[in-house]
Design a protein around this motif. Sequence first.
Motif, PDB file in Angstrom:
ATOM      1  N   GLY A   1      -9.748  14.141   3.269  1.00  0.00           N
ATOM      2  CA  GLY A   1     -10.512  12.834   3.487  1.00  0.00           C
ATOM      3  C   GLY A   1     -10.660  12.135   1.826  1.00  0.00           C
ATOM      4  N   ILE A   2     -10.299  13.118   0.790  1.00  0.00           N
ATOM      5  CA  ILE A   2     -10.580  13.015  -0.528  1.00  0.00           C
ATOM      6  C   ILE A   2     -10.157  11.407  -0.718  1.00  0.00           C
ATOM      7  CG2 ILE A   2     -10.375  13.457  -2.645  1.00  0.00           C
ATOM      8  CD1 ILE A   2     -12.322  15.015  -1.246  1.00  0.00           C
ATOM      9  N   HIS A   3     -10.687  10.595  -1.275  1.00  0.00           N
ATOM     10  CA  HIS A   3     -10.498   8.851  -1.871  1.00  0.00           C
ATOM     11  C   HIS A   3      -8.585   9.455  -2.660  1.00  0.00           C
ATOM     12  CE1 HIS A   3      -9.215   5.071  -2.582  1.00  0.00           C
ATOM     13  NE2 HIS A   3      -9.456   5.096  -4.211  1.00  0.00           N
ATOM     14  N   VAL A   4      -7.628   8.672  -2.249  1.00  0.00           N
ATOM     15  CA  VAL A   4      -7.062   8.435  -3.314  1.00  0.00           C
ATOM     16  C   VAL A   4      -6.124   6.936  -3.610  1.00  0.00           C
ATOM     17  CG1 VAL A   4      -4.265   9.182  -4.161  1.00  0.00           C
ATOM     18  CG2 VAL A   4      -5.548  11.191  -2.887  1.00  0.00           C
ATOM     19  N   PRO A   5      -6.355   6.553  -4.544  1.00  0.00           N
ATOM     20  CA  PRO A   5      -5.957   4.813  -4.485  1.00  0.00           C
ATOM     21  C   PRO A   5      -4.221   4.886  -4.550  1.00  0.00           C
ATOM     22  CG  PRO A   5      -7.318   5.655  -6.721  1.00  0.00           C
ATOM     23  CD  PRO A   5      -6.675   6.808  -6.110  1.00  0.00           C
ATOM     24  N   ALA A   6      -4.155   3.200  -3.572  1.00  0.00           N
ATOM     25  CA  ALA A   6      -2.898   3.214  -2.948  1.00  0.00           C
ATOM     26  C   ALA A   6      -2.308   2.777  -4.390  1.00  0.00           C
ATOM     27  CB  ALA A   6      -3.185   2.013  -1.773  1.00  0.00           C
ATOM     28  N   GLU A   7      -2.403   2.824  -5.610  1.00  0.00           N
ATOM     29  CA  GLU A   7      -1.276   2.602  -6.601  1.00  0.00           C
ATOM     30  C   GLU A   7      -1.248   3.057  -7.420  1.00  0.00           C
ATOM     31  OE1 GLU A   7      -5.678   1.493  -7.460  1.00  0.00           O
ATOM     32  OE2 GLU A   7      -4.769   1.012  -5.919  1.00  0.00           O
ATOM     33  N   VAL A   8      -2.067   4.227  -7.230  1.00  0.00           N
ATOM     34  CA  VAL A   8      -1.071   5.588  -7.801  1.00  0.00           C
ATOM     35  C   VAL A   8      -0.281   6.007  -7.188  1.00  0.00           C
ATOM     36  CG1 VAL A   8      -1.724   8.345  -8.037  1.00  0.00           C
ATOM     37  CG2 VAL A   8      -3.721   6.137  -8.982  1.00  0.00           C
ATOM     38  N   VAL A   9      -0.014   6.334  -5.953  1.00  0.00           N
ATOM     39  CA  VAL A   9       0.935   5.826  -4.770  1.00  0.00           C
ATOM     40  C   VAL A   9       2.002   5.812  -5.222  1.00  0.00           C
ATOM     41  CG1 VAL A   9       1.948   7.218  -2.528  1.00  0.00           C
ATOM     42  CG2 VAL A   9      -1.026   7.759  -3.821  1.00  0.00           C
TER      43      VAL A   9
ATOM     44  N   MET B   1       0.598  -1.370   0.004  1.00  0.00           N
ATOM     45  CA  MET B   1      -0.212   0.188   0.097  1.00  0.00           C
ATOM     46  C   MET B   1       1.123   0.959  -0.092  1.00  0.00           C
ATOM     47  SD  MET B   1      -2.646   1.018   2.833  1.00  0.00           S
ATOM     48  CE  MET B   1      -4.279   0.311   1.665  1.00  0.00           C
ATOM     49  N   GLY B   2       0.656   2.219  -0.602  1.00  0.00           N
ATOM     50  CA  GLY B   2       1.416   3.879  -0.429  1.00  0.00           C
ATOM     51  C   GLY B   2       1.311   4.581   0.221  1.00  0.00           C
TER      52      GLY B   2
ATOM     53  N   TYR C   1       8.350  12.728  -0.183  1.00  0.00           N
ATOM     54  CA  TYR C   1       7.708  13.063   1.069  1.00  0.00           C
ATOM     55  C   TYR C   1       6.341  13.669   1.556  1.00  0.00           C
ATOM     56  CZ  TYR C   1      12.544  14.481   3.869  1.00  0.00           C
ATOM     57  OH  TYR C   1      13.085  14.687   4.432  1.00  0.00           O
ATOM     58  N   SER C   2       6.485  13.458   0.159  1.00  0.00           N
ATOM     59  CA  SER C   2       4.082  13.753  -0.368  1.00  0.00           C
ATOM     60  C   SER C   2       3.684  12.058  -0.896  1.00  0.00           C
ATOM     61  CB  SER C   2       4.913  14.950  -1.374  1.00  0.00           C
ATOM     62  OG  SER C   2       4.469  16.116  -1.678  1.00  0.00           O
ATOM     63  N   ALA C   3       4.680  11.458  -0.761  1.00  0.00           N
ATOM     64  CA  ALA C   3       4.132   9.879  -0.978  1.00  0.00           C
ATOM     65  C   ALA C   3       4.606   9.098   0.930  1.00  0.00           C
ATOM     66  CB  ALA C   3       4.872   9.470  -1.945  1.00  0.00           C
TER      67      ALA C   3
ATOM     68  N   PRO D   1       2.071   4.924 -17.258  1.00  0.00           N
ATOM     69  CA  PRO D   1       2.278   3.825 -16.825  1.00  0.00           C
ATOM     70  C   PRO D   1       3.660   3.260 -16.538  1.00  0.00           C
ATOM     71  CG  PRO D   1       1.313   3.771 -19.689  1.00  0.00           C
ATOM     72  CD  PRO D   1       0.862   5.522 -18.785  1.00  0.00           C
ATOM     73  N   GLU D   2       4.225   4.887 -16.390  1.00  0.00           N
ATOM     74  CA  GLU D   2       5.241   5.119 -15.620  1.00  0.00           C
ATOM     75  C   GLU D   2       5.233   5.154 -14.200  1.00  0.00           C
ATOM     76  OE1 GLU D   2       9.518   5.702 -17.733  1.00  0.00           O
ATOM     77  OE2 GLU D   2       7.703   7.364 -18.083  1.00  0.00           O
TER      78      GLU D   2
END
Length: 337
Positions: A188-196, A1-2, A235-237, A156-157
């Motif tokens: 509180g906004i959803h961010v997909p873990a795979e994006v991170v 998980m991100g 850091y942001s990630a 994709p990268e």
Amino acid sequence: MGALLTLPLASVEAAEGATPDETALEMVAPADRSIDRGLRYLAEAQLADGSFGGRGQQMGNNPAIVALAGMAFLASGSTPDRGPYGENAQRCVDYLCENTQPSGFIAVGGATSHGPMYGHGFAALFLAEAYGMSPRDDLREKVAASVRLIVSAQNPEGGWRYQPVPTDADISVTICQIMALRAARNAGIHVPAEVVDRCIAYVKRCQVEDGGFGYTPRDRSSQFPRSAAGVVALYSAGVYDDDAVERGLLYLDRQLPVGDRASRAGHFYYGHYYAVQAMWQAGGDRWDRWYPTIRDLLIGAQLGDGSWQDGNGSAYGTAMACVILQTPNNQLPIFQR
């Protein structure tokens, strides 16, 4: 998980309840007058619709510049419609909301360069910060839509590029998007873990042998502005205790703005906007050495009308300088340790 997604949500009252410690107040104090003059300049340069005029201001309606000025107002302790610059901050919110397309893309016709995703990233970041301070359902929808746009544009990268399509990537645009995602997640906004996860992998592939960062994974040359951005992207990630971060910080240690490195040429404000965030998060001796150096350099560069000049216009330079100088105020959730 991100790593970003393992962090607790920031309270919507976080910014209003945050206060700088005594040491931070002492460090900022020499810049108080410069900050006040800079904020007044921005307030006076703001137009009724929320965009900016002023000397040398060719891009005052660019979403990035409006967002950065809004960040400067928030960093002073004002929130939308509250505080000395509350009305100015609210105008920035309204302008960006009005220019959010149904797709979530934040863009102004005729106001963007070849890279409108820069503007989108800064605008989404600011709106997420504003939503965290002033929770409104309509603003939440704008932030959520801007996040969906960012997610759909990841290539994709694992990075992002100039246009809102997933075809290419570079670290300079990528940092704008991951900071926006972090701010949105904190609100509180959803961010997909795979994006991170994909973003972390991409940024790490951009790091080169000397600890700095190339423009893309295929560019093996480091430069200060994008290297500062690379550290802050990690850091942001949510990546903190990691060899890539430490190597990046060691590279930045060698870029302290003294002597020839104090020149305000070549993306100066952009680089130091990220460098001060990197050093603030690193803390300790690094922060104690870096902040007074850039603080004094900026105080000396301020013009008589309270502005700082940059090739992108005085609103851009002034907003960037004010955000840099106010980092220790601890008012912006995205900057809080």
